[in-house]
Design a protein around this motif. Structure first.
Motif, PDB file in Angstrom:
ATOM      1  N   THR A  37      -5.187   5.189  -5.750  1.00  0.00           N
ATOM      2  CA  THR A  37      -5.370   6.310  -4.524  1.00  0.00           C
ATOM      3  C   THR A  37      -6.259   7.429  -4.963  1.00  0.00           C
ATOM      4  N   THR A  41      -9.593   8.324  -2.844  1.00  0.00           N
ATOM      5  CA  THR A  41      -9.725   9.468  -2.270  1.00  0.00           C
ATOM      6  C   THR A  41     -10.891  10.338  -2.960  1.00  0.00           C
ATOM      7  N   LEU A  77      -9.737  12.161   4.124  1.00  0.00           N
ATOM      8  CA  LEU A  77      -8.362  11.336   3.914  1.00  0.00           C
ATOM      9  C   LEU A  77      -8.230  10.361   4.810  1.00  0.00           C
ATOM     10  N   ASN A  78      -8.665  10.184   6.086  1.00  0.00           N
ATOM     11  CA  ASN A  78      -8.466   9.242   6.935  1.00  0.00           C
ATOM     12  C   ASN A  78      -9.449   8.011   6.388  1.00  0.00           C
ATOM     13  N   ARG A  81      -7.503   6.582   3.696  1.00  0.00           N
ATOM     14  CA  ARG A  81      -6.369   5.707   4.235  1.00  0.00           C
ATOM     15  C   ARG A  81      -6.806   4.413   4.680  1.00  0.00           C
ATOM     16  N   ALA A  82      -8.019   4.423   5.205  1.00  0.00           N
ATOM     17  CA  ALA A  82      -8.453   3.029   5.768  1.00  0.00           C
ATOM     18  C   ALA A  82      -8.888   2.124   4.608  1.00  0.00           C
ATOM     19  N   ALA A  85      -5.583   3.681   0.349  1.00  0.00           N
ATOM     20  CA  ALA A  85      -5.253   4.714  -0.377  1.00  0.00           C
ATOM     21  C   ALA A  85      -3.615   5.000   0.200  1.00  0.00           C
ATOM     22  N   HIS A  86      -2.757   5.157  -0.437  1.00  0.00           N
ATOM     23  CA  HIS A  86      -1.580   5.529  -0.362  1.00  0.00           C
ATOM     24  C   HIS A  86      -1.317   7.097  -0.048  1.00  0.00           C
ATOM     25  N   ILE A  87      -1.585   7.357   0.999  1.00  0.00           N
ATOM     26  CA  ILE A  87      -1.731   9.212   1.276  1.00  0.00           C
ATOM     27  C   ILE A  87      -0.485   9.140   2.524  1.00  0.00           C
ATOM     28  N   PRO A  89       1.205  10.969   5.820  1.00  0.00           N
ATOM     29  CA  PRO A  89       0.527  11.617   6.981  1.00  0.00           C
ATOM     30  C   PRO A  89       0.776  13.146   6.729  1.00  0.00           C
TER      31      PRO A  89
END
Length: 90
Positions: A37, A41, A77-78, A81-82, A85-87, A89
């Protein structure tokens, strides 16, 4: 009483001729491998800052610098996530 010895010795004289090894960087434990992650990121933020999308430029013109900065963070961040990565919401 502390007396620093010449460069390169790495030890410090503390009273009555006793030596102890001075830590090069106290408080550090060592290198920790970054998580998936963190890597994703970091690469997403690097991509967005060095190659900003056009929408950020338009936002800065219309709504100001702080709104554009928030949008840059949201886009980065989007992308992370795509990429998997485990972020959580926002």
């Amino acid at each position: 009483m502390r007396i620093n010895l010449p460069h390169g010795s790495g030890s410090v004289l503390t009273g009555k001729g006793q030596h102890h090894q001075a830590a090069s960087n106290p408080g550090t434990v060592g290198h920790r491998k970054p998580t998936k992650t963190e890597v994703l990121t970091q690469s997403a933020f690097h991509e967005v800052t060095h190659n900003p999308p056009k929408i950020v430029k338009n936002t800065r013109k219309k709504k100001g610098r702080s709104a554009a900065a928030k949008q840059r963070v949201a886009i980065a961040l989007n992308k992370a996530r795509a990429a998997g990565a485990h972020i959580p919401p926002a």
